[in-house]
Design a protein around this motif. Structure first.
Motif, PDB file in Angstrom:
ATOM      1  N   ILE A  89       0.995  -0.969  -0.091  1.00 53.09           N
ATOM      2  CA  ILE A  89       0.266  -0.074   0.012  1.00 53.09           C
ATOM      3  C   ILE A  89       0.876   1.227   0.255  1.00 53.09           C
ATOM      4  O   ILE A  89       0.488   2.512  -0.947  1.00 53.09           O
ATOM      5  CB  ILE A  89      -1.213  -0.111   1.238  1.00 53.09           C
ATOM      6  CG1 ILE A  89      -1.851  -1.283   1.287  1.00 53.09           C
ATOM      7  CG2 ILE A  89      -1.533   1.914   1.198  1.00 53.09           C
ATOM      8  CD1 ILE A  89      -2.618  -1.688   2.485  1.00 53.09           C
ATOM      9  N   GLN A  90       1.995   1.098   0.681  1.00 54.36           N
ATOM     10  CA  GLN A  90       2.839   2.441   1.302  1.00 54.36           C
ATOM     11  C   GLN A  90       3.461   2.866  -0.379  1.00 54.36           C
ATOM     12  O   GLN A  90       3.358   4.129  -0.336  1.00 54.36           O
ATOM     13  CB  GLN A  90       3.805   2.590   2.169  1.00 54.36           C
ATOM     14  CG  GLN A  90       3.254   2.660   3.401  1.00 54.36           C
ATOM     15  CD  GLN A  90       4.050   1.394   4.505  1.00 54.36           C
ATOM     16  OE1 GLN A  90       5.300   0.840   4.125  1.00 54.36           O
ATOM     17  NE2 GLN A  90       3.634   2.119   5.467  1.00 54.36           N
ATOM     18  N   TYR A  91       3.480   2.054  -1.658  1.00 48.22           N
ATOM     19  CA  TYR A  91       4.515   1.945  -2.350  1.00 48.22           C
ATOM     20  C   TYR A  91       3.728   2.387  -3.786  1.00 48.22           C
ATOM     21  O   TYR A  91       4.118   2.179  -5.138  1.00 48.22           O
ATOM     22  CB  TYR A  91       5.968   1.357  -3.078  1.00 48.22           C
ATOM     23  CG  TYR A  91       6.473   1.197  -1.971  1.00 48.22           C
ATOM     24  CD1 TYR A  91       8.041   2.093  -2.632  1.00 48.22           C
ATOM     25  CD2 TYR A  91       6.650   0.491  -0.992  1.00 48.22           C
ATOM     26  CE1 TYR A  91       9.059   2.625  -1.011  1.00 48.22           C
ATOM     27  CE2 TYR A  91       7.615   1.023   0.171  1.00 48.22           C
ATOM     28  CZ  TYR A  91       9.236   1.448  -0.522  1.00 48.22           C
ATOM     29  OH  TYR A  91      10.218   1.577   0.360  1.00 48.22           O
ATOM     30  N   GLY A  92       2.259   2.414  -3.115  1.00 49.01           N
ATOM     31  CA  GLY A  92       0.991   1.940  -4.491  1.00 49.01           C
ATOM     32  C   GLY A  92       0.948   0.805  -4.760  1.00 49.01           C
ATOM     33  O   GLY A  92       0.830   0.655  -5.963  1.00 49.01           O
ATOM     34  N   LYS A  93       2.170  -0.359  -5.002  1.00 52.07           N
ATOM     35  CA  LYS A  93       1.621  -1.704  -5.551  1.00 52.07           C
ATOM     36  C   LYS A  93       0.696  -2.311  -5.509  1.00 52.07           C
ATOM     37  O   LYS A  93       0.218  -3.128  -6.770  1.00 52.07           O
ATOM     38  CB  LYS A  93       3.005  -2.584  -5.321  1.00 52.07           C
ATOM     39  CG  LYS A  93       4.190  -1.984  -5.748  1.00 52.07           C
ATOM     40  CD  LYS A  93       5.059  -2.966  -4.768  1.00 52.07           C
ATOM     41  CE  LYS A  93       5.669  -3.206  -3.995  1.00 52.07           C
ATOM     42  NZ  LYS A  93       6.992  -3.953  -3.481  1.00 52.07           N
ATOM     43  N   THR A  94      -0.081  -1.925  -4.483  1.00 50.41           N
ATOM     44  CA  THR A  94      -1.353  -2.936  -4.306  1.00 50.41           C
ATOM     45  C   THR A  94      -2.819  -1.559  -3.988  1.00 50.41           C
ATOM     46  O   THR A  94      -2.387  -0.196  -3.640  1.00 50.41           O
ATOM     47  CB  THR A  94      -1.437  -3.780  -3.112  1.00 50.41           C
ATOM     48  OG1 THR A  94      -1.177  -3.048  -2.403  1.00 50.41           O
ATOM     49  CG2 THR A  94      -0.673  -4.737  -3.212  1.00 50.41           C
ATOM     50  N   ASN A  95      -3.859  -2.090  -4.341  1.00 53.08           N
ATOM     51  CA  ASN A  95      -5.278  -1.272  -3.778  1.00 53.08           C
ATOM     52  C   ASN A  95      -4.553  -0.081  -2.494  1.00 53.08           C
ATOM     53  O   ASN A  95      -3.810  -1.576  -1.693  1.00 53.08           O
ATOM     54  CB  ASN A  95      -6.140  -1.708  -4.582  1.00 53.08           C
ATOM     55  CG  ASN A  95      -6.805  -2.466  -4.309  1.00 53.08           C
ATOM     56  OD1 ASN A  95      -6.247  -3.687  -2.772  1.00 53.08           O
ATOM     57  ND2 ASN A  95      -8.256  -2.939  -4.162  1.00 53.08           N
ATOM     58  N   ASP A  96      -5.141   0.396  -1.652  1.00 50.25           N
ATOM     59  CA  ASP A  96      -5.901   0.898  -1.318  1.00 50.25           C
ATOM     60  C   ASP A  96      -6.954   1.534  -0.256  1.00 50.25           C
ATOM     61  O   ASP A  96      -7.460   2.007  -0.485  1.00 50.25           O
ATOM     62  CB  ASP A  96      -5.128   2.034  -1.022  1.00 50.25           C
ATOM     63  CG  ASP A  96      -4.487   3.248   0.410  1.00 50.25           C
ATOM     64  OD1 ASP A  96      -4.949   2.979   1.499  1.00 50.25           O
ATOM     65  OD2 ASP A  96      -4.421   4.324  -0.019  1.00 50.25           O
ATOM     66  N   PRO A  97      -7.491  -0.049   0.330  1.00 48.57           N
ATOM     67  CA  PRO A  97      -8.482  -0.022   0.375  1.00 48.57           C
ATOM     68  C   PRO A  97      -9.482   1.100   1.306  1.00 48.57           C
ATOM     69  O   PRO A  97     -10.349   1.447   1.089  1.00 48.57           O
ATOM     70  CB  PRO A  97      -9.011  -1.459   0.617  1.00 48.57           C
ATOM     71  CG  PRO A  97      -7.723  -2.118   1.076  1.00 48.57           C
ATOM     72  CD  PRO A  97      -7.019  -1.078   0.164  1.00 48.57           C
ATOM     73  N   HIS A  98      -8.614   1.113   2.436  1.00 46.75           N
ATOM     74  CA  HIS A  98      -9.235   2.293   3.370  1.00 46.75           C
ATOM     75  C   HIS A  98      -8.176   3.551   3.266  1.00 46.75           C
ATOM     76  O   HIS A  98      -8.737   4.171   4.172  1.00 46.75           O
ATOM     77  CB  HIS A  98      -8.310   1.075   4.696  1.00 46.75           C
ATOM     78  CG  HIS A  98      -9.015   0.230   5.527  1.00 46.75           C
ATOM     79  ND1 HIS A  98      -9.811   0.363   5.528  1.00 46.75           N
ATOM     80  CD2 HIS A  98      -8.274  -0.935   4.989  1.00 46.75           C
ATOM     81  CE1 HIS A  98     -10.595  -1.174   6.116  1.00 46.75           C
ATOM     82  NE2 HIS A  98      -9.306  -1.751   5.965  1.00 46.75           N
ATOM     83  N   GLY A  99      -7.790   4.225   1.922  1.00 42.54           N
ATOM     84  CA  GLY A  99      -7.468   5.273   1.853  1.00 42.54           C
ATOM     85  C   GLY A  99      -6.452   5.889   2.584  1.00 42.54           C
ATOM     86  O   GLY A  99      -6.987   7.101   3.245  1.00 42.54           O
ATOM     87  N   TRP A 100      -5.372   4.443   2.489  1.00 49.94           N
ATOM     88  CA  TRP A 100      -4.255   5.563   3.619  1.00 49.94           C
ATOM     89  C   TRP A 100      -3.725   6.260   3.541  1.00 49.94           C
ATOM     90  O   TRP A 100      -2.618   7.207   3.621  1.00 49.94           O
ATOM     91  CB  TRP A 100      -2.938   3.882   4.435  1.00 49.94           C
ATOM     92  CG  TRP A 100      -4.738   3.209   5.319  1.00 49.94           C
ATOM     93  CD1 TRP A 100      -5.681   4.340   6.111  1.00 49.94           C
ATOM     94  CD2 TRP A 100      -4.479   2.487   5.764  1.00 49.94           C
ATOM     95  NE1 TRP A 100      -6.376   3.458   6.963  1.00 49.94           N
ATOM     96  CE2 TRP A 100      -5.650   1.831   6.817  1.00 49.94           C
ATOM     97  CE3 TRP A 100      -3.302   1.135   5.263  1.00 49.94           C
ATOM     98  CZ2 TRP A 100      -6.164   0.934   7.186  1.00 49.94           C
ATOM     99  CZ3 TRP A 100      -3.574  -0.389   5.924  1.00 49.94           C
ATOM    100  CH2 TRP A 100      -4.505  -0.855   6.704  1.00 49.94           C
ATOM    101  N   THR A 101      -3.507   6.119   1.809  1.00 48.54           N
ATOM    102  CA  THR A 101      -1.911   6.996   1.760  1.00 48.54           C
ATOM    103  C   THR A 101      -3.108   8.350   0.656  1.00 48.54           C
ATOM    104  O   THR A 101      -3.789   8.342   0.448  1.00 48.54           O
ATOM    105  CB  THR A 101      -1.268   6.034   0.268  1.00 48.54           C
ATOM    106  OG1 THR A 101      -1.597   5.985  -0.757  1.00 48.54           O
ATOM    107  CG2 THR A 101      -0.858   4.821   0.595  1.00 48.54           C
ATOM    108  N   SER A 102      -1.721   9.330   0.723  1.00 47.93           N
ATOM    109  CA  SER A 102      -2.154  10.684   0.363  1.00 47.93           C
ATOM    110  C   SER A 102      -0.882  11.158  -0.731  1.00 47.93           C
ATOM    111  O   SER A 102       0.102  11.320  -0.525  1.00 47.93           O
ATOM    112  CB  SER A 102      -2.429  11.710   0.720  1.00 47.93           C
ATOM    113  OG  SER A 102      -1.529  12.085   1.656  1.00 47.93           O
ATOM    114  N   VAL A 103      -0.676  11.728  -1.778  1.00 44.98           N
ATOM    115  CA  VAL A 103       0.242  11.632  -3.026  1.00 44.98           C
ATOM    116  C   VAL A 103       0.300  12.796  -2.681  1.00 44.98           C
ATOM    117  O   VAL A 103      -0.089  13.994  -2.744  1.00 44.98           O
ATOM    118  CB  VAL A 103      -0.567  11.973  -5.131  1.00 44.98           C
ATOM    119  CG1 VAL A 103       0.394  12.008  -5.447  1.00 44.98           C
ATOM    120  CG2 VAL A 103      -0.712   9.687  -4.877  1.00 44.98           C
ATOM    121  N   VAL A 104       1.096  13.419  -2.942  1.00 46.16           N
ATOM    122  CA  VAL A 104       2.145  14.418  -2.572  1.00 46.16           C
ATOM    123  C   VAL A 104       2.589  15.393  -4.485  1.00 46.16           C
ATOM    124  O   VAL A 104       3.342  14.228  -4.450  1.00 46.16           O
ATOM    125  CB  VAL A 104       3.593  14.564  -1.831  1.00 46.16           C
ATOM    126  CG1 VAL A 104       4.393  16.128  -1.973  1.00 46.16           C
ATOM    127  CG2 VAL A 104       3.198  13.948  -0.506  1.00 46.16           C
TER     128      VAL A 104
END
Ligand code: COI
Length: 360
Positions: free
Chosen positions: A341-356
């Motif tokens: 999830i952190q590297y955007g390799k898999t989907n992020d079902p809980h919306g934990w990441t945000s793009v800078v």
């Protein structure tokens, strides 16, 4: 206060960037830092980005004497798609304020904290390393800046944000570590500051850490401060144990940090249908499970190390080998899921990441 864009003074002497190979934890800092002041009656003011450099503090500055200081730590990751993602930035900003509340420090609007992350990481975007497993560690900190020797909550504070490109937290990398359950050293006591990410808790952990290292262990597993029985934290991480098919972790009752990786791991484990229990767990229960073969896995969770397998647990002169000293299946699955999830390799079902967005 208006937020969104901050005055920037760019460095005229950019530093050489280290190679991604062999990055240690927190040794190299980037070109810029974010500063903001607080004064009672005025609130938070003067947010700005300036070249990274020393702070000038009067020797009587209260933080230097009484440790009214909080910090947090999160990371920015460069994905294979080239985008830079922060992991759970809102939760880290909220936790900074929770630490501040415990340490009698003024609240900082969560949006403002978020914007400081985006602005500084955006400006120093070239410092986000590229090699898998590396990231840019983000360290927001607040210190009391009153110049006085009386003991009371300060009336003025400095918020600063610095960045460091990092590799693995442990020299071992993501390999099982040896931990020592200490019946001598304690980290925090109920009613104290254990839940806050405050400098004093880390100072309190140093002598235990030193003793554990001298005895050949990587980290200390702290037990509760009253009975020296119940698992608390391991080094700078939260601890999780799998006994049979149940994953057990100590509850949030004031002595341990409300870890962001802890919360993420519990969510994923529940998503996968595993039985997860937050309850006090006695060291005798872990030792007994080690003897009767039901102690399947043990791992620590933290932003710096993500998920760190425990291969050996030392207690009262005995070593218990866990899963033959190898990384267990749930530990591995959790590590892969969070890192994915952190590297955007898999989907992020809980919306934990945000793009800078990079700032040129
Ligand atoms: C973390 O796991 O993120 C930590 O708290 C470690 C940090 C104090 C270096």
């Amino acid at each position: 206060m208006a937020t969104g864009s901050f005055p920037i003074t760019r460095t005229t002497t950019p530093k050489p960037k280290p190679a991604d190979d062999g990055l240690a934890f927190g040794k190299v800092l980037t070109d810029h830092m974010f500063l903001m002041n607080y004064d009672e009656g005025k609130g938070w003011h003067s947010p700005r980005i300036v070249p990274y450099g020393p702070l000038s503090l009067d020797p009587a500055t209260s933080v230097l004497h009484y440790g009214q200081a909080i910090f947090d730590g999160l990371k920015a990751f460069r994905g294979e798609d080239g985008r830079i993602r922060l992991f759970r930035a809102d939760r880290h900003a909220a936790r900074l304020n929770r630490s501040g509340q415990i340490m009698c420090m003024p609240e900082i609007p969560v949006d403002l904290v978020r914007q400081s992350f985006d602005a500084l990481v955006g400006l120093d975007h070239d410092w986000v390393p590229r090699k898998p497993g590396t990231s840019l560690y983000i360290r927001p900190t607040v210190i009391a800046t009153d110049v006085m020797l009386g003991v009371h909550p300060a009336h003025s504070y400095l918020y600063f944000l610095i960045l460091s490109p990092v590799g693995s937290y442990y020299r071992e990398g993501v390999k099982p570590v040896r931990i020592l359950a200490s019946d001598r050293h304690v980290r925090a006591v109920k009613g104290g500051t254990g839940e806050a990410k405050t400098a004093a808790n880390y100072a309190a952990s140093l002598s235990g850490q030193q003793d554990a290292a001298a005895a050949g262990y990587t980290q200390v597993l702290y037990l509760d401060a009253v009975e020296h029985r119940f698992l608390d934290e391991v080094g700078t991480m939260n601890i999780m144990v799998r006994i049979g098919d149940e994953v057990i972790t100590p509850p949030l009752h004031g002595t341990i940090l409300d870890g962001v990786t802890r919360a993420s791991a519990l969510q994923l484990l529940r998503d996968w249908g595993l039985t997860v229990t937050e309850r006090p767990i006695a060291i005798e229960e872990v030792v007994a499970a080690g003897s009767n073969g039901t102690l399947k896995e043990m791992w620590g969770t933290g932003t710096a190390a993500v998920v760190s397998p425990v291969g050996t647990l030392g207690y009262k002169g005995r070593d218990i080998l866990i899963n033959g000293g190898e990384t267990g299946e749930v530990t591995k699955k959790l590590y892969d899921a969070i890192v994915g999830i952190q590297y955007g390799k898999t989907n992020d079902p809980h919306g934990w990441t945000s793009v800078v967005n990079p700032v040129e």
